[in-house]
Design an enzyme around this catalytic site. Sequence first.
Site, short mmCIF file in Angstrom:
data_model
loop_
_atom_site.label_atom_id
_atom_site.label_comp_id
_atom_site.label_asym_id
_atom_site.label_seq_id
_atom_site.Cartn_x
_atom_site.Cartn_y
_atom_site.Cartn_z
N LEU A 201 3.42 1.41 -4.77
CA LEU A 201 4.04 2.04 -3.60
C LEU A 201 3.07 1.93 -2.44
CD1 LEU A 201 6.73 3.94 -3.23
CD2 LEU A 201 5.02 5.73 -2.94
N HIS A 202 3.53 1.37 -1.31
CA HIS A 202 2.60 1.23 -0.20
C HIS A 202 3.24 1.27 1.18
CE1 HIS A 202 4.13 -2.89 -0.22
NE2 HIS A 202 3.65 -3.00 0.99
N ARG A 203 4.58 1.11 1.27
CA ARG A 203 5.21 0.97 2.58
C ARG A 203 5.12 2.25 3.38
NH1 ARG A 203 7.97 -3.65 3.65
NH2 ARG A 203 8.34 -5.02 1.88
N ARG A 237 -3.69 3.08 1.03
CA ARG A 237 -2.86 3.89 1.93
C ARG A 237 -2.23 5.05 1.16
NH1 ARG A 237 0.98 2.99 6.20
NH2 ARG A 237 0.82 0.73 6.08
N ASP A 278 8.14 -0.47 -4.07
CA ASP A 278 8.74 -0.68 -2.75
C ASP A 278 8.27 -2.01 -2.16
OD1 ASP A 278 6.13 -0.10 -2.03
OD2 ASP A 278 6.63 1.60 -0.74
#
Length: 359
Positions: A201-203, A237, A278
């Site tokens: 998950l990073h967006r 992030r 994502d």
Amino acid sequence: MKIITVIGARPQFIKAAVISRLFLKDKDTQEIIVHTGQHYDENMSHVFFEEMDIPKPSYNLDVNGLTHGVMTGQMLAKIESILMSEKPDIVLVYGDTNSTLAGALAAKKIHIPVVHIEAGLRSFNMQMPEEINRILTDRISDILFCPTEEAVLNLEKEGYSNRSVKIVLSGDVMQDAAIFYSQKAQKPNVELPNTFSLCTLHRAENTDDPTILSNIFRALEDLSKNDNPVVFPLHPRTKVKLKELNYSFSNSSIHFMDPVGYLEMIWLLKNCTYVLTDSGGLQKEAYFFRKKCVTLRNETEWVELVTHGFNYLAGTEHNKILTTCSLMKEKEPDFSVNLYGNGKAGEIIVKAIKLFKKI
């Protein structure tokens, strides 16, 4: 022919490995790699060049950790300076990052032809920075290499058939990479559950909204405890945002690990039960390794994966994620369907670039 390739993020390193390997075999082509520094974590940048045998970048701009505008602006100025000095015949960009847009803009403003690999993709969500980047990059590129027929259709709907641009259905270089590196997969040097699902998950739209991030992680906790242990290579992030939420890593049922290189990610993909993500790239990589995928977004650029039942859009609500995972486990899609070419995308792209230069 002198080509400058601009890259800056994990998926671009993987794609560049395919094309750069072919350029190295061609004595008439000189490729100069510019790394913007957008992904600066050791395990998300340097390790890729080491393990994938990508030529080391000639330039590293070290632009990262900034807002979109500042990051893109600094990249644009630095890339322009390099282009003025090197005077390449073509600038090559990949995907949809700030690095992609900065490289394309810098080249186009000084009249250097732009090649965009992975063109024509659309999520139709203008809240995504990536959507803005890909649309603008397509608009100013001279050659558009589309990984799918759907991508070609998107460009045709936007009127590209009436513009002086070359559109090529190339297939997906990510599949070339998956085939080439599959036998080199490496098990991460960490303790892992015997069976596990793999999550990334990073967006920004997921990590920067505390409510969305909390909802997703409540669902992941439930899945890890009650369904299948979740293994989670943690993007920098996401780690920062979880700390801001006072997330208890020590009490989590999720198996966190540091970001991994491509060869380790291939091992995780080959050995997991299914994927939650994502990431656009990981959605495809799941398909390449015959794993079903639950996408933690409301839309995807890779619509053919959804159409054929390989990918399930779960959104970001706790209950919807759990329901989607249950639905996904009941289905057995036909992975013999060929969606992204036959692993020859790199050869098609290099041949078309050379023909374009001759013209």
